[in-house]
Scaffold this motif. Sequence first.
Motif, PDB file in Angstrom:
ATOM      1  N   UNK A  23       0.702  -1.122  -0.119  1.00 19.70           N
ATOM      2  CA  UNK A  23       0.096   0.062  -0.082  1.00 19.70           C
ATOM      3  C   UNK A  23       0.913   1.341  -0.070  1.00 19.70           C
ATOM      4  N   UNK A  24       0.552   2.027  -0.933  1.00 20.78           N
ATOM      5  CA  UNK A  24       1.455   3.291  -0.938  1.00 20.78           C
ATOM      6  C   UNK A  24       0.183   4.696  -0.850  1.00 20.78           C
ATOM      7  N   UNK A  25       0.906   5.961  -0.292  1.00 19.40           N
ATOM      8  CA  UNK A  25       0.186   6.780   0.045  1.00 19.40           C
ATOM      9  C   UNK A  25       0.112   7.862  -1.152  1.00 19.40           C
ATOM     10  N   UNK A  26      -1.007   8.332  -1.582  1.00 22.43           N
ATOM     11  CA  UNK A  26      -1.233   9.397  -2.387  1.00 22.43           C
ATOM     12  C   UNK A  26      -2.261  10.174  -1.924  1.00 22.43           C
ATOM     13  N   UNK A  27      -2.660  11.332  -2.788  1.00 24.35           N
ATOM     14  CA  UNK A  27      -3.657  12.262  -2.333  1.00 24.35           C
ATOM     15  C   UNK A  27      -4.770  12.182  -3.289  1.00 24.35           C
ATOM     16  N   UNK A  28      -5.926  12.691  -3.004  1.00 28.35           N
ATOM     17  CA  UNK A  28      -7.148  12.668  -3.710  1.00 28.35           C
ATOM     18  C   UNK A  28      -6.768  13.341  -5.112  1.00 28.35           C
ATOM     19  N   UNK A  29      -5.955  14.239  -5.061  1.00 26.76           N
ATOM     20  CA  UNK A  29      -5.816  15.095  -6.447  1.00 26.76           C
ATOM     21  C   UNK A  29      -4.868  14.264  -7.244  1.00 26.76           C
ATOM     22  N   UNK A  30      -4.138  13.233  -6.931  1.00 29.24           N
ATOM     23  CA  UNK A  30      -3.488  12.288  -7.687  1.00 29.24           C
ATOM     24  C   UNK A  30      -4.231  11.161  -8.454  1.00 29.24           C
ATOM     25  N   UNK A  78      -5.956  10.150   6.065  1.00 28.06           N
ATOM     26  CA  UNK A  78      -5.979  11.286   7.168  1.00 28.06           C
ATOM     27  C   UNK A  78      -5.717  12.429   6.294  1.00 28.06           C
ATOM     28  N   UNK A  79      -5.318  13.510   7.002  1.00 27.96           N
ATOM     29  CA  UNK A  79      -5.271  14.988   6.220  1.00 27.96           C
ATOM     30  C   UNK A  79      -3.948  15.297   6.356  1.00 27.96           C
ATOM     31  N   UNK A  80      -3.277  16.090   5.181  1.00 31.51           N
ATOM     32  CA  UNK A  80      -2.038  16.464   5.395  1.00 31.51           C
ATOM     33  C   UNK A  80      -1.804  18.178   5.898  1.00 31.51           C
ATOM     34  N   UNK A  81      -3.048  18.627   6.271  1.00 32.42           N
ATOM     35  CA  UNK A  81      -3.452  20.122   6.916  1.00 32.42           C
ATOM     36  C   UNK A  81      -4.269  20.075   8.024  1.00 32.42           C
ATOM     37  N   UNK A  82      -3.914  20.278   9.331  1.00 33.61           N
ATOM     38  CA  UNK A  82      -4.774  20.456  10.207  1.00 33.61           C
ATOM     39  C   UNK A  82      -5.888  21.394  10.055  1.00 33.61           C
ATOM     40  N   UNK A 136     -14.568  19.706  -4.610  1.00 33.26           N
ATOM     41  CA  UNK A 136     -13.568  20.476  -4.045  1.00 33.26           C
ATOM     42  C   UNK A 136     -12.503  21.057  -4.825  1.00 33.26           C
ATOM     43  N   UNK A 137     -11.796  22.284  -4.363  1.00 32.85           N
ATOM     44  CA  UNK A 137     -10.818  22.618  -5.209  1.00 32.85           C
ATOM     45  C   UNK A 137      -9.473  21.681  -5.301  1.00 32.85           C
ATOM     46  N   UNK A 138      -8.621  21.871  -6.212  1.00 33.14           N
ATOM     47  CA  UNK A 138      -7.793  20.774  -6.169  1.00 33.14           C
ATOM     48  C   UNK A 138      -6.728  20.937  -5.323  1.00 33.14           C
ATOM     49  N   UNK A 139      -6.589  22.189  -4.780  1.00 34.40           N
ATOM     50  CA  UNK A 139      -5.521  22.382  -3.438  1.00 34.40           C
ATOM     51  C   UNK A 139      -6.125  21.783  -2.113  1.00 34.40           C
ATOM     52  N   UNK A 140      -7.331  21.612  -1.885  1.00 31.78           N
ATOM     53  CA  UNK A 140      -8.002  21.006  -0.738  1.00 31.78           C
ATOM     54  C   UNK A 140      -8.042  19.650  -0.994  1.00 31.78           C
ATOM     55  N   UNK A 141      -8.092  18.995  -2.394  1.00 30.43           N
ATOM     56  CA  UNK A 141      -8.001  17.551  -2.492  1.00 30.43           C
ATOM     57  C   UNK A 141      -6.671  17.005  -2.093  1.00 30.43           C
ATOM     58  N   UNK A 142      -5.673  18.117  -2.466  1.00 24.75           N
ATOM     59  CA  UNK A 142      -4.157  17.601  -2.010  1.00 24.75           C
ATOM     60  C   UNK A 142      -4.037  17.261  -0.925  1.00 24.75           C
ATOM     61  N   UNK A 143      -4.736  17.695   0.152  1.00 29.23           N
ATOM     62  CA  UNK A 143      -4.429  17.354   1.559  1.00 29.23           C
ATOM     63  C   UNK A 143      -5.242  16.295   2.060  1.00 29.23           C
ATOM     64  N   UNK A 144      -6.090  15.625   1.093  1.00 30.91           N
ATOM     65  CA  UNK A 144      -6.789  14.161   1.435  1.00 30.91           C
ATOM     66  C   UNK A 144      -5.661  13.286   1.338  1.00 30.91           C
ATOM     67  N   UNK A 145      -5.268  12.739   2.073  1.00 29.51           N
ATOM     68  CA  UNK A 145      -4.523  11.586   2.196  1.00 29.51           C
ATOM     69  C   UNK A 145      -5.088  10.214   2.048  1.00 29.51           C
ATOM     70  N   UNK A 146      -4.773   9.382   0.972  1.00 29.58           N
ATOM     71  CA  UNK A 146      -5.700   8.024   0.702  1.00 29.58           C
ATOM     72  C   UNK A 146      -4.718   7.071   0.446  1.00 29.58           C
ATOM     73  N   UNK A 147      -5.205   5.820   0.707  1.00 23.31           N
ATOM     74  CA  UNK A 147      -4.315   4.625   0.264  1.00 23.31           C
ATOM     75  C   UNK A 147      -4.727   4.207  -1.311  1.00 23.31           C
ATOM     76  N   UNK A 148      -3.786   3.685  -2.004  1.00 18.24           N
ATOM     77  CA  UNK A 148      -4.241   3.638  -3.424  1.00 18.24           C
ATOM     78  C   UNK A 148      -4.817   2.100  -3.708  1.00 18.24           C
TER      79      UNK A 148
END
Length: 78
Positions: free
Chosen positions: A1-8, A19-23, A63-75
Amino acid sequence: MSLKTASDLKEGETGMILSYGNDRIAGKLLSMGFIPGKTLRLVRKSPFGGGLYLKMEENVIAVRENEASYILISDTQV
């Protein structure tokens, strides 16, 4: 399992929210329904860095692309 963001994600791909990359933005995302453990799917990306349309259960949320870049997901594909 690798991590990426929703914008990926590419259209049609899914991932589970970890989790999230920005509190600061985490509160906004939680209130919109982006809860860790939920699976989301990218429905569509607007051109030129615009919004992303993400589907969770029966809801599609933009959502905006910059917001999606803070949503950490598993692939992991579901």
